[in-house]
Design a protein around this motif. Structure first.
Motif, short mmCIF file in Angstrom:
data_model
loop_
_atom_site.label_atom_id
_atom_site.label_comp_id
_atom_site.label_asym_id
_atom_site.label_seq_id
_atom_site.Cartn_x
_atom_site.Cartn_y
_atom_site.Cartn_z
N LEU A 1 -35.59 10.88 -0.65
CA LEU A 1 -34.77 9.70 -0.38
C LEU A 1 -33.82 9.44 -1.55
O LEU A 1 -32.66 9.04 -1.35
CB LEU A 1 -35.66 8.47 -0.16
N ASN A 2 -34.32 9.68 -2.75
CA ASN A 2 -33.49 9.50 -3.93
C ASN A 2 -32.32 10.50 -3.92
O ASN A 2 -31.20 10.15 -4.30
CB ASN A 2 -34.33 9.71 -5.20
N ARG A 3 -32.59 11.72 -3.45
CA ARG A 3 -31.53 12.73 -3.33
C ARG A 3 -30.46 12.27 -2.33
O ARG A 3 -29.26 12.38 -2.59
CB ARG A 3 -32.14 14.06 -2.90
N VAL A 4 -30.93 11.75 -1.19
CA VAL A 4 -30.00 11.24 -0.17
C VAL A 4 -29.20 10.07 -0.73
O VAL A 4 -27.98 9.96 -0.55
CB VAL A 4 -30.76 10.81 1.10
N ALA A 5 -29.92 9.16 -1.45
CA ALA A 5 -29.25 7.98 -2.04
C ALA A 5 -28.19 8.40 -3.04
O ALA A 5 -27.10 7.82 -3.07
CB ALA A 5 -30.29 7.08 -2.70
N GLU A 6 -28.52 9.40 -3.86
CA GLU A 6 -27.54 9.88 -4.85
C GLU A 6 -26.31 10.48 -4.16
O GLU A 6 -25.18 10.29 -4.62
CB GLU A 6 -28.19 10.93 -5.76
N THR A 7 -26.55 11.19 -3.05
CA THR A 7 -25.43 11.76 -2.29
C THR A 7 -24.53 10.67 -1.75
O THR A 7 -23.30 10.75 -1.82
CB THR A 7 -25.95 12.63 -1.12
N ILE A 8 -25.17 9.62 -1.21
CA ILE A 8 -24.41 8.49 -0.67
C ILE A 8 -23.67 7.76 -1.79
O ILE A 8 -22.51 7.39 -1.66
CB ILE A 8 -25.34 7.52 0.09
N GLU A 9 -24.37 7.58 -2.92
CA GLU A 9 -23.75 6.89 -4.06
C GLU A 9 -22.53 7.65 -4.56
O GLU A 9 -21.52 7.05 -4.94
CB GLU A 9 -24.78 6.75 -5.19
N GLU A 10 -22.64 8.98 -4.57
CA GLU A 10 -21.51 9.79 -5.03
C GLU A 10 -20.29 9.66 -4.11
O GLU A 10 -19.16 9.85 -4.54
CB GLU A 10 -21.93 11.26 -5.12
N ASP A 11 -20.57 9.34 -2.85
CA ASP A 11 -19.47 9.19 -1.88
C ASP A 11 -18.86 7.79 -1.88
O ASP A 11 -17.85 7.57 -1.21
CB ASP A 11 -19.96 9.53 -0.47
N VAL A 12 -19.50 6.86 -2.59
CA VAL A 12 -18.95 5.50 -2.65
C VAL A 12 -17.67 5.52 -3.49
O VAL A 12 -17.66 6.00 -4.62
CB VAL A 12 -19.97 4.52 -3.28
N GLN A 13 -16.60 5.02 -2.91
CA GLN A 13 -15.33 5.02 -3.61
C GLN A 13 -14.53 3.78 -3.25
O GLN A 13 -14.80 3.11 -2.26
CB GLN A 13 -14.53 6.28 -3.26
N ILE A 14 -13.55 3.48 -4.08
CA ILE A 14 -12.67 2.33 -3.86
C ILE A 14 -11.31 2.86 -3.39
O ILE A 14 -10.71 3.70 -4.07
CB ILE A 14 -12.50 1.52 -5.15
N ARG A 15 -10.85 2.35 -2.27
CA ARG A 15 -9.54 2.74 -1.77
C ARG A 15 -8.56 1.60 -2.06
O ARG A 15 -8.69 0.50 -1.50
CB ARG A 15 -9.61 3.04 -0.27
N VAL A 16 -7.64 1.87 -2.95
CA VAL A 16 -6.66 0.86 -3.39
C VAL A 16 -5.35 1.10 -2.64
O VAL A 16 -4.65 2.09 -2.89
CB VAL A 16 -6.42 0.94 -4.91
N HIS A 17 -5.03 0.21 -1.72
CA HIS A 17 -3.78 0.33 -0.95
C HIS A 17 -2.63 -0.26 -1.78
O HIS A 17 -2.67 -1.42 -2.19
CB HIS A 17 -3.91 -0.42 0.38
N ILE A 18 -1.63 0.57 -2.00
CA ILE A 18 -0.51 0.18 -2.87
C ILE A 18 0.55 -0.55 -2.05
O ILE A 18 0.89 -0.14 -0.93
CB ILE A 18 0.12 1.43 -3.53
N ASP A 19 1.03 -1.63 -2.62
CA ASP A 19 2.08 -2.42 -1.95
C ASP A 19 3.30 -1.54 -1.66
O ASP A 19 3.72 -0.74 -2.51
CB ASP A 19 2.47 -3.59 -2.86
N VAL A 20 3.87 -1.68 -0.45
CA VAL A 20 5.03 -0.87 -0.07
C VAL A 20 6.25 -1.15 -0.94
O VAL A 20 7.18 -0.33 -1.01
CB VAL A 20 5.38 -1.11 1.42
N ALA A 21 6.24 -2.30 -1.62
CA ALA A 21 7.38 -2.66 -2.46
C ALA A 21 7.31 -1.99 -3.83
O ALA A 21 8.27 -2.05 -4.61
CB ALA A 21 7.45 -4.17 -2.63
N ALA A 22 6.19 -1.33 -4.14
CA ALA A 22 6.02 -0.72 -5.46
C ALA A 22 6.90 0.51 -5.61
O ALA A 22 6.95 1.37 -4.73
CB ALA A 22 4.56 -0.35 -5.68
N THR A 23 7.60 0.58 -6.74
CA THR A 23 8.41 1.77 -7.05
C THR A 23 7.50 2.84 -7.66
O THR A 23 6.32 2.60 -7.92
CB THR A 23 9.52 1.42 -8.04
#
Length: 297
Positions: A48-70
């Motif tokens: 279970l710890n192996r599965v949890a580590e796999t899931i944890e490694e896949d956790v990421q933050i998706r930062v959507h950039i404003d369309v007005a940004a140069t």
């Protein structure tokens, strides 16, 4: 200690085990049952710890950039994110890549989204991974406050529950293993106590003829060691066979999924070593407790 003396202590400890047949059986059985439960729980928890580590490694933050940004604004935003102590890596994904990924993830239904290739409504994205998965929430909150950030997505709510579940599972596992450990120690301790009471007269005679406390105690310590090791043999055999068959059955079925079971080799050799060591420690500790408290010489 001389080899001859150690041999004598070993013989005495083995004689004591054979003399106290039923108590020996009870103690070995207690260690066996305890280590079977511990072994099964360790195998489950480590997978279970192996599965949890796999899931944890896949956790990421998706930062959507404003369309007005140069382009300069995007560079400045990326630098600001990378300079955060929690952040491990920042990867840029263009809106074209985002659309392609969306089309692929939707399969046949995704082909309808190809109509948006000329007028792509998606944002450019920074994919952020933290150094520690548990820092994801804190990093996301900081990123939300930066300029030219349109939206931050990291699976809010689900990620927190995942980490809480993983933490609770590990804590419960530790409590159960410790509880079983002390139960086995208690039973072996009682076996040694009965042996000491039965041999009290012999011990007094040995003390009168000059035997040291250490000389008298050694057979009892070795007796506890043998009881612990004997109790570990059957759990190692049963759990190894069961895991080998489970791995042989589940391994092919789980290929292509995020679930990964630990391979038999070297995992089960490590578990076997742990169980053998635990058995020996339970036996020795039970003997030490009995001898120290009940052996009056």
């Amino acid at each position: 200690m001389k080899i001859r003396t150690l041999g004598r202590h070993a013989r005495e400890s083995l004689k004591s085990i054979s003399r106290n047949g039923w108590m020996t059986f009870a103690s070995v059985s207690a260690v066996t049952i305890t280590l079977i439960l511990v072994g099964v729980f360790v195998v489950i928890m480590m997978n279970l710890n192996r599965v949890a580590e796999t899931i944890e490694e896949d956790v990421q933050i998706r930062v959507h950039i404003d369309v007005a940004a140069t382009e300069q604004d995007q560079t400045a935003l990326k630098d600001s994110i990378q300079n955060m102590p929690e952040v491990g890596s920042v990867k840029f994904s263009s809106k074209e890549e985002e659309l392609n990924n969306l089309v692929k993830s939707m399969g046949e239904e995704g082909k309808a989204f190809k109509l948006f290739e000329q007028d792509n409504p998606l944002n450019d994205v920074f994919i952020v991974k933290t150094k520690k998965p548990t820092d994801t929430m804190d990093a996301a909150k900081k990123i939300e406050k930066l300029n030219f950030v349109s939206k931050v997505n990291y699976g809010e709510g689900k990620v927190e529950k995942l980490f809480k579940f993983i933490k609770a599972s590990r804590n419960v596992g530790i409590v159960l293993i410790v509880g079983l450990f002390f139960t086995a120690i208690f039973l072996i301790s009682n076996t040694i106590k009965i042996t000491i009471i039965a041999r009290r007269r012999e011990i007094k005679i040995m003390r009168l003829v000059g035997a040291t406390n250490g000389f008298i105690r050694w057979p009892f310590l070795l007796e506890g060691l043998w009881l612990g090791i004997l109790g570990a043999v059957l759990p190692i055999i049963l759990i190894s066979i069961a895991y080998y068959r489970a791995y042989d059955y589940l391994g092919p079925k789980l290929q292509g999924t995020f679930i990964r079971v630990l391979p038999f080799d070297p995992f089960m050799y490590q578990v076997s070593g742990i169980l053998l060591l635990m058995g020996a420690l339970i036996g020795i500790w039970g003997s030490v407790m009995s001898v120290r408290k009940f052996l009056k010489v």
